[in-house]
Motif scaffolding. Structure first.
Motif, PDB file in Angstrom:
ATOM      1  N   ASN A  13      -8.248 -12.555 -69.219  1.00 28.46           N
ATOM      2  CA  ASN A  13      -8.603 -12.679 -70.470  1.00 28.46           C
ATOM      3  C   ASN A  13      -7.821 -12.042 -71.487  1.00 28.46           C
ATOM      4  O   ASN A  13      -7.864 -10.595 -71.360  1.00 28.46           O
ATOM      5  CB  ASN A  13     -10.245 -12.110 -70.538  1.00 28.46           C
ATOM      6  CG  ASN A  13     -10.859 -12.073 -71.950  1.00 28.46           C
ATOM      7  OD1 ASN A  13     -10.441 -12.632 -72.945  1.00 28.46           O
ATOM      8  ND2 ASN A  13     -11.932 -11.470 -72.044  1.00 28.46           N
ATOM      9  N   LYS A  15      -7.969 -11.692 -74.557  1.00 27.04           N
ATOM     10  CA  LYS A  15      -8.821 -11.123 -75.782  1.00 27.04           C
ATOM     11  C   LYS A  15      -8.180 -11.464 -77.050  1.00 27.04           C
ATOM     12  O   LYS A  15      -7.132 -12.433 -77.349  1.00 27.04           O
ATOM     13  CB  LYS A  15      -9.051  -9.745 -75.714  1.00 27.04           C
ATOM     14  CG  LYS A  15      -9.831  -9.392 -74.293  1.00 27.04           C
ATOM     15  CD  LYS A  15     -10.340  -8.003 -74.369  1.00 27.04           C
ATOM     16  CE  LYS A  15     -11.277  -7.999 -72.644  1.00 27.04           C
ATOM     17  NZ  LYS A  15     -11.909  -6.733 -72.583  1.00 27.04           N
ATOM     18  N   GLU A 107     -18.100  -8.795 -75.238  1.00 25.48           N
ATOM     19  CA  GLU A 107     -17.575  -8.511 -76.782  1.00 25.48           C
ATOM     20  C   GLU A 107     -18.367  -9.266 -77.622  1.00 25.48           C
ATOM     21  O   GLU A 107     -18.402  -9.075 -78.879  1.00 25.48           O
ATOM     22  CB  GLU A 107     -16.203  -8.501 -76.718  1.00 25.48           C
ATOM     23  CG  GLU A 107     -15.577  -7.233 -76.120  1.00 25.48           C
ATOM     24  CD  GLU A 107     -14.266  -7.255 -75.356  1.00 25.48           C
ATOM     25  OE1 GLU A 107     -13.665  -8.129 -75.764  1.00 25.48           O
ATOM     26  OE2 GLU A 107     -14.063  -6.280 -74.458  1.00 25.48           O
ATOM     27  N   GLU A 177     -19.372  -8.225 -65.351  1.00 26.30           N
ATOM     28  CA  GLU A 177     -18.528  -7.112 -65.927  1.00 26.30           C
ATOM     29  C   GLU A 177     -19.384  -6.211 -66.513  1.00 26.30           C
ATOM     30  O   GLU A 177     -20.123  -6.174 -67.657  1.00 26.30           O
ATOM     31  CB  GLU A 177     -17.816  -7.797 -67.092  1.00 26.30           C
ATOM     32  CG  GLU A 177     -17.021  -8.972 -66.801  1.00 26.30           C
ATOM     33  CD  GLU A 177     -15.733  -9.005 -67.850  1.00 26.30           C
ATOM     34  OE1 GLU A 177     -14.673  -9.041 -67.585  1.00 26.30           O
ATOM     35  OE2 GLU A 177     -16.326  -9.411 -69.121  1.00 26.30           O
ATOM     36  N   ALA A 181     -17.189  -0.443 -67.744  1.00 28.42           N
ATOM     37  CA  ALA A 181     -16.202  -0.448 -67.015  1.00 28.42           C
ATOM     38  C   ALA A 181     -15.026  -1.190 -67.821  1.00 28.42           C
ATOM     39  O   ALA A 181     -13.988  -1.312 -67.472  1.00 28.42           O
ATOM     40  CB  ALA A 181     -16.125  -0.803 -65.799  1.00 28.42           C
ATOM     41  N   ILE A 182     -15.295  -1.722 -68.976  1.00 29.98           N
ATOM     42  CA  ILE A 182     -14.352  -2.688 -69.804  1.00 29.98           C
ATOM     43  C   ILE A 182     -13.651  -1.722 -70.698  1.00 29.98           C
ATOM     44  O   ILE A 182     -14.007  -1.131 -71.354  1.00 29.98           O
ATOM     45  CB  ILE A 182     -15.172  -3.798 -70.379  1.00 29.98           C
ATOM     46  CG1 ILE A 182     -15.958  -4.649 -69.510  1.00 29.98           C
ATOM     47  CG2 ILE A 182     -14.159  -4.382 -71.440  1.00 29.98           C
ATOM     48  CD1 ILE A 182     -16.691  -5.835 -70.167  1.00 29.98           C
ATOM     49  N   GLY A 222     -13.520  -5.579 -65.320  1.00 28.38           N
ATOM     50  CA  GLY A 222     -13.989  -4.134 -65.815  1.00 28.38           C
ATOM     51  C   GLY A 222     -12.567  -3.178 -65.246  1.00 28.38           C
ATOM     52  O   GLY A 222     -13.011  -2.645 -64.265  1.00 28.38           O
ATOM     53  N   SER A 223     -11.651  -3.105 -65.991  1.00 32.27           N
ATOM     54  CA  SER A 223     -10.408  -2.222 -65.662  1.00 32.27           C
ATOM     55  C   SER A 223      -9.843  -2.531 -64.213  1.00 32.27           C
ATOM     56  O   SER A 223      -9.439  -1.712 -63.533  1.00 32.27           O
ATOM     57  CB  SER A 223     -10.919  -0.749 -65.736  1.00 32.27           C
ATOM     58  OG  SER A 223     -11.392  -0.534 -66.810  1.00 32.27           O
ATOM     59  N   VAL A 224      -9.847  -3.996 -63.925  1.00 27.62           N
ATOM     60  CA  VAL A 224      -9.365  -4.147 -62.627  1.00 27.62           C
ATOM     61  C   VAL A 224      -7.570  -4.103 -62.588  1.00 27.62           C
ATOM     62  O   VAL A 224      -7.078  -4.380 -63.836  1.00 27.62           O
ATOM     63  CB  VAL A 224      -9.518  -5.857 -62.326  1.00 27.62           C
ATOM     64  CG1 VAL A 224      -8.679  -5.854 -61.174  1.00 27.62           C
ATOM     65  CG2 VAL A 224     -10.930  -5.944 -61.987  1.00 27.62           C
ATOM     66  N   LEU A 242     -12.259 -10.964 -63.264  1.00 22.63           N
ATOM     67  CA  LEU A 242     -11.760 -11.433 -64.865  1.00 22.63           C
ATOM     68  C   LEU A 242     -10.938 -10.107 -65.324  1.00 22.63           C
ATOM     69  O   LEU A 242     -11.651  -9.124 -65.377  1.00 22.63           O
ATOM     70  CB  LEU A 242     -13.177 -11.745 -65.230  1.00 22.63           C
ATOM     71  CG  LEU A 242     -12.959 -12.057 -66.897  1.00 22.63           C
ATOM     72  CD1 LEU A 242     -12.047 -13.307 -67.183  1.00 22.63           C
ATOM     73  CD2 LEU A 242     -14.163 -12.463 -67.317  1.00 22.63           C
ATOM     74  N   VAL A 243      -9.889 -10.561 -65.617  1.00 18.38           N
ATOM     75  CA  VAL A 243      -8.927  -9.004 -65.916  1.00 18.38           C
ATOM     76  C   VAL A 243      -8.501  -9.189 -67.343  1.00 18.38           C
ATOM     77  O   VAL A 243      -8.355  -9.989 -68.039  1.00 18.38           O
ATOM     78  CB  VAL A 243      -7.536  -9.508 -65.263  1.00 18.38           C
ATOM     79  CG1 VAL A 243      -6.781  -8.097 -65.072  1.00 18.38           C
ATOM     80  CG2 VAL A 243      -7.838  -9.523 -63.571  1.00 18.38           C
ATOM     81  N   GLY A 244      -8.826  -8.006 -67.922  1.00 21.16           N
ATOM     82  CA  GLY A 244      -8.381  -7.840 -69.514  1.00 21.16           C
ATOM     83  C   GLY A 244      -7.077  -7.294 -69.652  1.00 21.16           C
ATOM     84  O   GLY A 244      -6.229  -8.010 -69.534  1.00 21.16           O
ATOM     85  N   GLY A 245      -6.964  -6.084 -69.984  1.00 22.32           N
ATOM     86  CA  GLY A 245      -5.745  -5.349 -70.364  1.00 22.32           C
ATOM     87  C   GLY A 245      -4.531  -5.551 -69.168  1.00 22.32           C
ATOM     88  O   GLY A 245      -3.415  -5.793 -69.673  1.00 22.32           O
TER      89      GLY A 245
END
Ligand code: 13P
Length: 268
Positions: A13, A15, A107, A177, A181-182, A222-224, A242-245
């Motif tokens: 993701n 974002k 979000e 999520e 932890a996000i 969450g912060s994976v 589900l990976v953000g950063g």
């Protein structure tokens, strides 16, 4: 290990990051990196979820180069068409070749007041257009401190899936999520993830059917990072991340997608 009949899914993701020019570079590099390592996309599915403005460029690249990476959007309208300024419909996403769409990311819930009924309407629209919704659920810090993470998350699952026919519910992906932890670097422990993911599966079994519970993929988010993905994926009820950063960094995200190879000690 998770049930092998459920293909693990690693979804990035992005974002509100990465313009359409950067998107082409990122997806190209991700594809090369994974191909170079002979990634088996049948064994671990890889998806990117860019901003709307990137989707056409990503579609052209993926189709043109016959990539096995799939893609999707971060949001979807509850309306079909008409005077809804700024919204993007299921039909538009389907025309862009989207396989997935997020519904109810924390979000969106936080900044756009999306409630479970909205998430349910979004998931329903996606399914009707042949797009798989990734329904996001999870508790905030206060709820976690009170130890009510399971009941809170299950209520969100009930609301998001309300009224779906079993045949549709079977196709949904659920992403657990925990909000605390996000983007915080605070990754839930594999046991934390398993506790809630198992409870979600149990609830699907109870409220829909054992067959649906068996086939629905449940992701953790969450912060994976590459370093934490293997431990999380070793849990029986976690079917992906589900990976953000970390999805904005090709080497990190490719490492997450290759968690099986890295676990087996193959070259990184
Ligand atoms: O919200 C997330 C993915 O949807 C998680 O984001 P981070 O991986 O940056 O914590």
């Amino acid at each position: 290990m998770a049930d092998t009949t459920r293909t693990p899914l690693m979804a990035g993701n992005w974002k509100m990051n990465i313009n359409h020019v950067e998107a082409v570079h990122l997806v190209q590099k991700l594809s090369w990196t994974l191909q170079d390592k002979k990634h088996d996309f049948e064994r671990v599915e890889v998806a990117v979820l860019p901003p709307f403005t990137d989707l056409r460029s990503v579609q052209t690249l993926v189709d043109g180069d016959r990539m096995k990476i799939v893609y999707g959007a971060q949001d979807i309208s509850v309306h079909d068409e008409g005077a809804y300024t700024g919204e993007i419909s299921a039909a538009m996403l389907s025309k862009l070749g989207c396989s997935y769409v997020l519904a109810g990311h924390s979000e969106r819930r936080q900044y756009h007041n999306e409630d479970d009924a909205t998430v349910n309407a979004k998931a329903t629209k996606a399914l009707a257009a042949g797009i798989t919704p990734i329904v996001c659920v999870g508790e905030g810090l206060e709820v976690r401190k009170e130890g009510r993470q399971v009941e809170h998350t299950l209520a969100q699952v009930d609301g998001a899936l309300a009224g779906l026919k079993p045949d549709d519910a079977r196709k949904v992906v659920i992403a657990y999520e925990p909000v605390w932890a996000i983007g915080t670097g605070e990754v839930a422990t594999p046991e934390d993830a398993q506790e809630v993911c198992a409870a979600i599966r149990g609830r699907l079994e109870e409220t829909i059917s054992p067959a649906v519970a068996d086939s629905v993929r449940i992701l953790y988010g969450g912060s994976v990072k590459m370093a934490s993905a293997g431990g999380i994926m070793s849990q029986p009820d976690v079917d992906g991340c589900l990976v953000g950063g970390a999805s904005l960094k090709v080497d990190e995200f490719a490492g997450i997608c290759r968690y099986l190879d890295l676990q087996l000690g193959y070259s990184s």
